[in-house]
Design a protein around this motif. Structure first.
Motif, PDB file in Angstrom:
ATOM      1  N   GLY A  13       0.753  -1.088  -0.030  1.00 17.42           N
ATOM      2  CA  GLY A  13      -0.007  -0.088  -0.152  1.00 17.42           C
ATOM      3  C   GLY A  13       0.922   1.301   0.168  1.00 17.42           C
ATOM      4  N   PHE A  14       2.133   1.171   0.030  1.00 15.31           N
ATOM      5  CA  PHE A  14       2.938   2.381   0.143  1.00 15.31           C
ATOM      6  C   PHE A  14       3.774   2.492  -1.429  1.00 15.31           C
ATOM      7  CE2 PHE A  14       2.796   3.703   4.181  1.00 15.31           C
ATOM      8  CZ  PHE A  14       2.467   2.574   4.984  1.00 15.31           C
ATOM      9  N   TYR A  15       3.998   3.636  -1.729  1.00 13.87           N
ATOM     10  CA  TYR A  15       4.769   4.134  -2.738  1.00 13.87           C
ATOM     11  C   TYR A  15       6.121   4.769  -2.439  1.00 13.87           C
ATOM     12  CZ  TYR A  15       0.818   2.586  -5.370  1.00 13.87           C
ATOM     13  OH  TYR A  15      -0.391   1.799  -5.947  1.00 13.87           O
ATOM     14  N   SER A  16       7.079   4.299  -2.992  1.00 15.99           N
ATOM     15  CA  SER A  16       8.432   5.126  -2.871  1.00 15.99           C
ATOM     16  C   SER A  16       9.044   5.736  -4.075  1.00 15.99           C
ATOM     17  CB  SER A  16       9.427   4.314  -2.098  1.00 15.99           C
ATOM     18  OG  SER A  16      10.673   4.688  -1.944  1.00 15.99           O
ATOM     19  N   ASN A  17       9.007   6.871  -4.055  1.00 14.89           N
ATOM     20  CA  ASN A  17       9.597   7.522  -5.360  1.00 14.89           C
ATOM     21  C   ASN A  17       8.452   7.219  -6.572  1.00 14.89           C
ATOM     22  OD1 ASN A  17      11.575   8.896  -4.095  1.00 14.89           O
ATOM     23  ND2 ASN A  17      13.107   7.442  -4.391  1.00 14.89           N
ATOM     24  N   GLY A  18       7.413   7.001  -6.208  1.00 14.11           N
ATOM     25  CA  GLY A  18       6.420   6.558  -7.448  1.00 14.11           C
ATOM     26  C   GLY A  18       6.457   5.216  -7.529  1.00 14.11           C
ATOM     27  N   HIS A  19       7.198   4.288  -7.052  1.00 13.99           N
ATOM     28  CA  HIS A  19       7.074   2.800  -7.393  1.00 13.99           C
ATOM     29  C   HIS A  19       6.303   2.241  -6.183  1.00 13.99           C
ATOM     30  CE1 HIS A  19       9.702   3.339 -10.640  1.00 13.99           C
ATOM     31  NE2 HIS A  19      10.343   4.038 -10.112  1.00 13.99           N
ATOM     32  N   VAL A  29       5.864  -0.486  -3.145  1.00 19.96           N
ATOM     33  CA  VAL A  29       6.589  -1.259  -2.367  1.00 19.96           C
ATOM     34  C   VAL A  29       5.836  -2.690  -1.918  1.00 19.96           C
ATOM     35  CG1 VAL A  29       7.820  -1.343  -0.025  1.00 19.96           C
ATOM     36  CG2 VAL A  29       7.643   1.072  -1.214  1.00 19.96           C
ATOM     37  N   PHE A  30       6.746  -3.805  -2.335  1.00 23.13           N
ATOM     38  CA  PHE A  30       5.750  -5.115  -2.219  1.00 23.13           C
ATOM     39  C   PHE A  30       6.714  -5.693  -0.996  1.00 23.13           C
ATOM     40  CE2 PHE A  30       4.961  -4.027  -6.703  1.00 23.13           C
ATOM     41  CZ  PHE A  30       3.892  -4.442  -6.735  1.00 23.13           C
ATOM     42  N   LYS A  31       5.952  -6.845  -0.461  1.00 23.49           N
ATOM     43  CA  LYS A  31       6.433  -7.431   0.440  1.00 23.49           C
ATOM     44  C   LYS A  31       6.830  -9.042  -0.216  1.00 23.49           C
ATOM     45  CE  LYS A  31       3.955  -5.459   4.399  1.00 23.49           C
ATOM     46  NZ  LYS A  31       3.006  -5.875   5.363  1.00 23.49           N
ATOM     47  N   LYS A  32       7.795  -9.064  -0.391  1.00 23.07           N
ATOM     48  CA  LYS A  32       8.347 -10.414  -1.213  1.00 23.07           C
ATOM     49  C   LYS A  32       8.265 -11.713  -0.083  1.00 23.07           C
ATOM     50  CE  LYS A  32      11.964 -12.668  -4.162  1.00 23.07           C
ATOM     51  NZ  LYS A  32      13.270 -12.344  -4.536  1.00 23.07           N
ATOM     52  N   VAL A  33       7.433 -12.705  -0.395  1.00 22.69           N
ATOM     53  CA  VAL A  33       7.329 -13.887   0.489  1.00 22.69           C
ATOM     54  C   VAL A  33       7.698 -15.160  -0.279  1.00 22.69           C
ATOM     55  CG1 VAL A  33       5.569 -15.304   2.003  1.00 22.69           C
ATOM     56  CG2 VAL A  33       5.419 -12.787   1.568  1.00 22.69           C
ATOM     57  N   THR A  34       8.658 -15.934   0.351  1.00 24.13           N
ATOM     58  CA  THR A  34       9.326 -17.003  -0.334  1.00 24.13           C
ATOM     59  C   THR A  34       9.121 -18.122   0.568  1.00 24.13           C
ATOM     60  OG1 THR A  34      10.986 -15.554  -1.249  1.00 24.13           O
ATOM     61  CG2 THR A  34      11.507 -17.992  -0.862  1.00 24.13           C
ATOM     62  N   PHE A  35       8.326 -19.006   0.156  1.00 24.39           N
ATOM     63  CA  PHE A  35       8.126 -20.372   0.677  1.00 24.39           C
ATOM     64  C   PHE A  35       9.107 -21.431   0.184  1.00 24.39           C
ATOM     65  CE2 PHE A  35       4.312 -19.621   3.043  1.00 24.39           C
ATOM     66  CZ  PHE A  35       3.437 -18.598   2.311  1.00 24.39           C
ATOM     67  N   ILE A  82      10.257 -23.604   5.667  1.00 27.35           N
ATOM     68  CA  ILE A  82      10.686 -22.232   6.023  1.00 27.35           C
ATOM     69  C   ILE A  82      10.396 -21.040   5.311  1.00 27.35           C
ATOM     70  CG2 ILE A  82      12.862 -20.502   6.585  1.00 27.35           C
ATOM     71  CD1 ILE A  82      14.374 -23.097   7.700  1.00 27.35           C
ATOM     72  N   PHE A  83       9.820 -20.108   5.632  1.00 24.55           N
ATOM     73  CA  PHE A  83       9.369 -18.922   4.719  1.00 24.55           C
ATOM     74  C   PHE A  83      10.295 -17.667   4.967  1.00 24.55           C
ATOM     75  CE2 PHE A  83       7.014 -15.860   7.402  1.00 24.55           C
ATOM     76  CZ  PHE A  83       6.720 -16.728   8.515  1.00 24.55           C
ATOM     77  N   LYS A  84      10.537 -17.013   4.039  1.00 24.97           N
ATOM     78  CA  LYS A  84      11.333 -15.815   4.112  1.00 24.97           C
ATOM     79  C   LYS A  84      10.370 -14.606   3.560  1.00 24.97           C
ATOM     80  CE  LYS A  84      15.646 -18.286   3.085  1.00 24.97           C
ATOM     81  NZ  LYS A  84      16.776 -18.324   2.053  1.00 24.97           N
ATOM     82  N   VAL A  85      10.762 -13.374   4.029  1.00 25.39           N
ATOM     83  CA  VAL A  85      10.171 -11.986   3.750  1.00 25.39           C
ATOM     84  C   VAL A  85      11.397 -11.209   3.507  1.00 25.39           C
ATOM     85  CG1 VAL A  85       8.611 -10.253   4.393  1.00 25.39           C
ATOM     86  CG2 VAL A  85       8.071 -12.368   5.210  1.00 25.39           C
ATOM     87  N   SER A  86      11.352 -10.439   2.393  1.00 27.30           N
ATOM     88  CA  SER A  86      12.392  -9.377   1.900  1.00 27.30           C
ATOM     89  C   SER A  86      11.530  -8.170   1.494  1.00 27.30           C
ATOM     90  CB  SER A  86      13.421  -9.838   0.906  1.00 27.30           C
ATOM     91  OG  SER A  86      12.676 -10.183  -0.329  1.00 27.30           O
ATOM     92  N   ILE A  87      12.019  -6.962   1.907  1.00 22.77           N
ATOM     93  CA  ILE A  87      11.177  -5.782   1.630  1.00 22.77           C
ATOM     94  C   ILE A  87      12.300  -4.868   0.882  1.00 22.77           C
ATOM     95  CG2 ILE A  87       9.838  -3.661   2.279  1.00 22.77           C
ATOM     96  CD1 ILE A  87       8.816  -5.310   4.730  1.00 22.77           C
ATOM     97  N   GLY A  88      12.339  -4.385  -0.256  1.00 18.24           N
ATOM     98  CA  GLY A  88      13.068  -3.479  -0.899  1.00 18.24           C
ATOM     99  C   GLY A  88      14.411  -4.171  -0.995  1.00 18.24           C
ATOM    100  N   GLY A  89      14.661  -5.550  -1.324  1.00 15.41           N
ATOM    101  CA  GLY A  89      15.700  -6.276  -1.514  1.00 15.41           C
ATOM    102  C   GLY A  89      16.281  -6.543   0.027  1.00 15.41           C
ATOM    103  N   LYS A  90      15.986  -6.362   1.104  1.00 14.49           N
ATOM    104  CA  LYS A  90      16.448  -6.388   2.176  1.00 14.49           C
ATOM    105  C   LYS A  90      15.705  -7.542   3.084  1.00 14.49           C
ATOM    106  CE  LYS A  90      17.752  -4.536   6.591  1.00 14.49           C
ATOM    107  NZ  LYS A  90      19.325  -4.719   6.637  1.00 14.49           N
ATOM    108  N   ASP A  91      16.293  -8.660   3.460  1.00 11.87           N
ATOM    109  CA  ASP A  91      15.548  -9.745   4.214  1.00 11.87           C
ATOM    110  C   ASP A  91      15.562  -9.287   5.539  1.00 11.87           C
ATOM    111  OD1 ASP A  91      17.855 -11.990   2.769  1.00 11.87           O
ATOM    112  OD2 ASP A  91      15.944 -11.405   2.129  1.00 11.87           O
TER     113      ASP A  91
END
Length: 525
Positions: free
Chosen positions: A100-106, A108-114, A119-128
């Protein structure tokens, strides 16, 4: 449901799965529950003459039967038809959830990896995301309910918004300025964010910035002095060396007018071309603060670091040098503030290990290079009691502190529970094979014993390995407690100086300091 029963159920399940964190208390658990399930209602009910806190709208589900069929890994795609996975293979399934957020017009996604290893992982903006910091278990089960719970938890994770930008703030090298917007907002807001931003905030906080962005130092622009705080050198008006008597080969300080600005390193280098950089820095600091009042003097980081080393070596000598007025130096109170900026208590601290891990990453060390040895030594200190004001509470320091297990051994050995004054400091240091050196723990002792040292040693190896540092050897001096500790680890009749590791499957080599071995040999002969 009564909250104590709910917390005990949670604690039992975490202990059974091997992921329980002792730092999670009942109050913290309740705050997380209220954030995850906002429909829960809290009420007080009187039962058996006591008032109990009851939470309506939540209950503990029954454990699934043992014969329940587990789902195949790839069938998790069918649970979320509204989401299109970006990657599907035998090992991973990746989803991108809108925040729901936008940074510099882009967006922002929450990347969920199963992962197929449950084990699942979450990364936001390329940061785990570090799940330990928000007290979330990263494991899941191959059931529809468990996977949907994971997606629900990920949606509840709050993002760090940074700090609202002001015109008086400067964007430093370790910060970035963003156009931040929520999808319901019409206008964007300018937010200042640290490059080391954690990307998320605690689930039980109302502050919209992570602890890194909160601690980010933002300096106001100094209009009067026109000084850039991000530069290590002091910017000032350039001074013509010919007006200071440089052309004649002599330097007269009375003829050098610096009232309109400060002397820069380049100007002093023209006067003293053979002076080292340390001397040039010292002269710049003198010229910058000579016309200021004592409470208005400002010092660079390098000069503060040098003065702090002198003060730690001998406070009395530093005080004599300051009183001699040969040099302008930072006051004793300023150095104590820098010295006590990071409070370090005796024992193992997770913040110190995190700092150690960050320093290793800054030096470009990967997992293969984080290999080295554990060095420990004991040094004598002055026996004294110090009173410290910590948040309005007066604390006494100077007593022995060797951890819970060590204190218990000390009480059993002495037969009483009296507090003893510390006479020694035991320091533990990690030395990498590539030269990386970092002291990570200290303990106040009254002469360490082998029984106390045994527990501290193997616990230090376990904690270092948890943060990515592998200990292959240890080095110690020839003290009697160290020799007893060596026999405890190697046995009575050792065939080598290699001991098995009770924590992990790699051995540890014991090395005795060669200088102490030669000294003992000379005394024997």
């Amino acid at each position: 449901m009564e909250i104590n029963k709910l917390f005990e159920t949670f604690k039992f399940e975490q202990i059974e799965s091997g992921h329980f964190n002792p730092s999670i208390k009942c109050q913290l658990f309740v705050e997380h529950m209220l954030n995850l399930f906002p429909n829960i209602k809290r009420c007080r009910k009187r039962m058996n003459g006591k008032f109990l806190v009851i939470y309506n709208g939540i209950s503990v589900k029954q454990l699934p039967e043992l014969n329940e069929r587990s789902l195949q890994f790839k069938t998790t795609v069918d649970f979320f038809p509204e989401l299109i996975p970006t990657l599907v293979d035998e090992n991973e399934i990746v989803y991108n959830i809108e925040s729901g957020f936008y940074s510099n017009g882009h967006a922002v996604f929450k990347k969920v990896t199963f992962c197929s290893c449950a084990i699942f992982k979450v990364s936001i903006g390329g940061k785990d995301i570090d799940f330990n910091s928000i007290h979330i278990d990263k494991c899941f089960k191959f059931t529809e309910e468990s996977i949907k719970n994971v997606m629900h938890i990920v949606k509840q994770i709050n993002l760090c918004n940074g700090i609202k930008y002001d015109k008086k703030m400067t964007v430093g090298k370790c910060s970035v300025l963003e156009q931040w917007k929520y999808h319901e907002q019409i206008e964007c807001s300018r937010q200042l964010r640290s490059l080391k931003c954690l990307k998320i905030v605690q689930m039980n906080t109302v502050i919209k910035a992570c602890r890194i962005c909160q601690k980010m130092r933002v300096n106001a622009i100094r209009e009067k002095e026109n000084i850039n705080p991000n530069e290590s050198e002091v910017s000032c008006q350039s001074i013509n060396p010919h007006k200071c008597g440089v052309s004649s080969g002599s330097f007269n300080p009375n003829e050098c007018a610096v009232s309109s600005g400060y002397v820069s390193i380049e100007d002093i280098k023209k006067i003293f071309p053979q002076a080292p950089n340390e001397m040039l820095l010292m002269l710049v600091e003198q010229s910058k603060n000579i016309s200021r009042r004592p409470n208005g003097r400002r010092w660079s980081k390098d000069f503060i670091s040098t003065c702090l080393q002198l003060f730690n070596r001998s406070p009395k000598a530093y005080e004599l040098l300051e009183q001699s007025k040969i040099l302008l130096l930072p006051s004793k109170s300023v150095l104590i503030l820098y010295k006590n900026a990071i409070k370090q208590d005796a024992g193992f601290d997770d913040a110190c290990f995190e700092w150690m891990h960050e320093e290793a990453l800054k030096n470009g060390m990967d997992e293969e290079h984080c290999v080295g040895g554990l060095i420990f030594d004991e040094m004598t200190i002055q026996t004294d009691i110090h009173f410290e004001n910590n948040g309005g509470l007066l604390e006494m320091t100077g007593f022995t502190d060797i951890g819970q297990e060590g204190d218990i051994c000390n009480k059993l050995r002495n037969g009483n529970c009296d507090k003893l004054m510390g006479t020694h400091i035991l320091q533990l240091l990690f030395l990498g094979l590539n030269g990386f050196r970092f002291p990570f723990a200290l303990f106040v002792t009254k002469g360490i014993q082998a029984s106390e040292l045994y527990g501290l040693f193997w616990k230090a190896i376990r904690l270092l390995y948890t943060y990515g540092f592998k200990v292959l050897y240890t080095c110690m001096d020839g003290a009697q407690c160290n020799r007893t500790f060596l026999h405890v680890c190697l046995g009575d009749n050792p065939t080598s100086f290699i001991s098995s590791n009770p924590c992990y499957n790699f051995p540890v080599v014991f090395i005795m300091d060669i200088s102490h071995v030669l000294k003992k040999k000379e005394i024997t002969y």
